[in-house]
Design an enzyme around this catalytic site. Sequence first.
Site, PDB file in Angstrom:
ATOM      1  N   SER A 121      -5.437   9.337  20.399  1.00 52.41           N
ATOM      2  CA  SER A 121      -6.876   9.589  20.431  1.00 52.41           C
ATOM      3  C   SER A 121      -7.191  10.932  19.759  1.00 52.41           C
ATOM      4  O   SER A 121      -6.780  11.145  18.618  1.00 52.41           O
ATOM      5  CB  SER A 121      -7.381   9.510  21.874  1.00 52.41           C
ATOM      6  OG  SER A 121      -8.778   9.367  21.931  1.00 52.41           O
ATOM      7  N   ASP A 261      -9.722  -1.807  20.419  1.00 48.56           N
ATOM      8  CA  ASP A 261      -9.785  -0.353  20.544  1.00 48.56           C
ATOM      9  C   ASP A 261     -11.178   0.182  20.222  1.00 48.56           C
ATOM     10  O   ASP A 261     -11.828  -0.288  19.275  1.00 48.56           O
ATOM     11  CB  ASP A 261      -8.781   0.261  19.562  1.00 48.56           C
ATOM     12  CG  ASP A 261      -8.280   1.631  19.957  1.00 48.56           C
ATOM     13  OD1 ASP A 261      -9.067   2.405  20.525  1.00 48.56           O
ATOM     14  OD2 ASP A 261      -7.105   1.924  19.675  1.00 48.56           O
ATOM     15  N   HIS A 288      -7.546   0.845  23.823  1.00 46.31           N
ATOM     16  CA  HIS A 288      -7.248   2.211  23.386  1.00 46.31           C
ATOM     17  C   HIS A 288      -5.957   2.768  23.975  1.00 46.31           C
ATOM     18  O   HIS A 288      -5.526   3.851  23.594  1.00 46.31           O
ATOM     19  CB  HIS A 288      -8.426   3.102  23.797  1.00 46.31           C
ATOM     20  CG  HIS A 288      -8.457   4.452  23.157  1.00 46.31           C
ATOM     21  ND1 HIS A 288      -8.278   4.656  21.804  1.00 46.31           N
ATOM     22  CD2 HIS A 288      -8.653   5.690  23.696  1.00 46.31           C
ATOM     23  CE1 HIS A 288      -8.378   5.951  21.535  1.00 46.31           C
ATOM     24  NE2 HIS A 288      -8.585   6.598  22.662  1.00 46.31           N
TER      25      HIS A 288
END
Length: 309
Positions: A121, A261, A288
Amino acid sequence: MEAFPVLEGEVAFDAPNAGKSCTTWYKIVGDLDKSSSPPLVALHGGPGAGHEYLASFTDLLEQYGIPIVFYDQIGCGRSTHLREKKRDESFWTVDLFVAELDNLIDHLKLRDRGFYLSGQSWGGMLAGAYASRRPHGLRKLVIAGAPASFPLFMEHGRRLRAALPVDIRDALEAGDRDGNYESAEYKKASAIFYSRHVCSINPLPAPVKCAFENLKDDSTAYNTMQGPSEIVVDGNLKDWEGWKDAHNIQVETLLLNGRYDEVGDLCVEPWFRAIPKIKWIIFEKSSHMAHWEERERFIEVVGTFLSSY
């Protein structure tokens, strides 16, 4: 899981314009001196999510003999907090976190030993920015669920919201319009978005819950750089285009994201086009958090990539 040695420590970090002494807390799982493999330095998301939700990465040590270096980035977890710097966009910058990472790598004497770098991320954005500067000692790079372009991340987010049920979409739009992100309706709608596009496991793994707890405890960096939530972006990252420097990345790179995602193909693809030596894998059953949602395959993909020559 076999018990591996764990070393925890702190390193002083001279954060520019912090106004006080700062430290970075770290944890090494495995023995750096006895390992035949370079360690993997794991960069968490947020910013501000803390290291705990990356706990599944220790599978790489058990299965592939790769030691893991976790750390809490400045502003969260066991590292120095700077709540007084909320919305100070001149302080909370990518360069700040690059400097902190450099400082940690030097402290652990990883330059000559060599190291792998993985970011998830926001951590993947940081990893890409760091690798673009061609740091001495970097052997391989893993970018997981990280946008190469924040404008494209925001565009993908708008597309995901448009696909939500009307009542959920309306609740989110009402919160955005009124600036009320604490109402029961908004929180419920956000939870549905998160369950579809952040982590689909119910209940959430305990380490993932820690990430949300860390962000709730201190949202200073997150609010300043990202915004109020994954859905509302108004921080100083909103115009970030990391792919523009990614052609400078010289090491082999593994690019990962999930089929559902929040960091979708639209905002991941620029990494793939810019980085010279890169492989892109999409986890078909994940959003994610593929390192939890498809943990076994994630570890196999990353472990094989890092351990192959």
